[in-house]
Design an enzyme around this catalytic site. Structure first.
Site, PDB file in Angstrom:
ATOM      1  N   ASP A  56       0.728  -1.313  -0.132  1.00 48.94           N
ATOM      2  CA  ASP A  56       0.011   0.076   0.097  1.00 48.94           C
ATOM      3  C   ASP A  56       0.912   1.279  -0.023  1.00 48.94           C
ATOM      4  O   ASP A  56       2.001   1.237   0.198  1.00 48.94           O
ATOM      5  CB  ASP A  56      -0.967   0.036   1.216  1.00 48.94           C
ATOM      6  N   TYR A  91       6.315  -9.882   6.789  1.00 51.63           N
ATOM      7  CA  TYR A  91       5.812  -8.527   7.200  1.00 51.63           C
ATOM      8  C   TYR A  91       6.429  -8.300   8.654  1.00 51.63           C
ATOM      9  O   TYR A  91       6.302  -9.033   9.518  1.00 51.63           O
ATOM     10  CB  TYR A  91       4.663  -8.242   7.051  1.00 51.63           C
TER      11      TYR A  91
END
Lengths: 247, 247
Positions: A53, A111
């Protein structure tokens, strides 16, 4: 035509996300521009392991491109870095077979999400979530146990954008405290849109005793009543690594 | 009228340095704008412990201002932070006597300089000097010994801008290696323009065996023949702390 696997990193602060969109500043857009310059002016598609994003960073992202001009791995690395802006950096280039695919052959991804628990830090404002409050880490770690493993993560991901298959396996998830930072790490076979940021958001609620361990189970199976979806902001999120089934 | 001592930090990346200059984006300019808004629209001078160059950061900088409106320390902190951009942050505010001066009463200052010795890091490009080469740290530490103490630092500072008194005392100076980073720390009763960046530049030359221990002594006493002044880039430099004689 030779297929190259490209390992790169980026500071997402100045980008409207990874994926190319007309008229917007994107990581993919910048890499495809650089590839075009190297590949004799030919439009060259770049496929990555997945999107990130807007404002999300990557320590290790991977993608592949097919290039017609003959160029060694090391020269391609240097050429890409000379064309790319200073917030995108190619770390390594490797020739792979033509049936390799940087998205479909992902084995696992990691992540990392970083919270600053102490006072606002002006220098790190684009690189950590300035949470600046105390959290009960013990409660958060207990709740995190329920998130590990194979689950339908549709209730811990974006509503707007649904994949057909919302089942993912989190192989490992942990919370580490380093000085005034809380570092979340998640290793899974894949992630849905906003999944890490919503999990972090929910865990922060647990750390503030606004949600408990049992609520997490209910959220996962869809029986939790109430609004729990707080998406943690993008600046604390890093795509840390990608592993492939075979290279 | 009450005098407030303000402890603040900033990310220097987006500024043309600390000192106010017409038409330029400066830290002092931003703080004086915020003070004006708080001080009933009255132009309010802000004096700091000293300037920092463009792109240099501060973990702890100090300055003072005289304010007419009655406001508590804590309210002034919050008001300043609400007016300031997100890359300048007021950490603490303290009422001081009217004869306190944030520049003339400095006892010592600490600067820190950070080198990344490993591969270029896109995410840290504005916050460390991406040196990316090996250095002989043992040699650098030996050379650093000659820089400690009281010296005329005119040969280790800018030629353009000379202070009348170029004698300074470095109380402590050290080099620490943390993972792939080399961290220089200097504590002195004051610093001349470019002094830290030129010392770091010279020490890097020593670490590459382009200069030796004896050359440092010659540079200090002005007998070194040759060009040694390489100013290390600003992005690795942080004003880390300021101590006062009395508050």
């Amino acid at each position: 035509m030779v297929r190259y696997l490209i390992n790169f990193s980026y500071d997402g602060s100045n980008y409207n996300g990874y994926q190319k969109q007309k008229g917007l500043n994107t990581i993919q857009g910048k890499i495809e521009e650089a590839l075009k310059s190297i590949n004799n002016g030919k439009e060259t598609k770049f496929s990555s392991s997945g999107r990130t994003d807007a404002f999300v960073h990557a320590n290790n992202q991977y993608g592949h491109a097919d290039i017609d001009v003959k160029i060694t791995e090391d020269k391609l690395k240097r050429a890409l870095n000379s064309f790319l802006p200073d917030d995108i950096y190619v770390k390594n280039v490797k020739i792979v077979s033509n049936d390799f695919h940087s998205r479909y052959m992902v084995k696992e991804k990691e992540y990392v999400y970083i919270l600053n628990l102490s006072e606002y830090n002006a220098i790190q404002r684009k690189y950590v979530y300035q949470f600046c409050k105390k959290l009960n880490i013990r409660k958060m770690r207990k709740a995190l146990k329920h998130i590990r493993g194979t689950h339908d993560f549709s209730n811990l991901s974006s509503n707007e954008y649904k994949e057909k298959n919302t089942i993912r396996t989190i192989y490992n998830a942990k919370i580490t405290k380093k000085k005034n930072y809380l570092i979340f790490s998640f290793i899974a076979n894949g992630f849905l849109k906003y999944m890490v940021r919503i999990i972090v958001g929910v865990l922060i609620e647990v750390g503030q005793s606004k949600l408990n361990e049992k609520d997490i189970k209910k959220i996962l199976d869809g029986t939790y009543k109430g609004n729990y979806k707080k998406v943690a902001p993008p600046e604390g999120l890093y795509l840390n690594n990608v592993k492939y089934k075979k290279i």
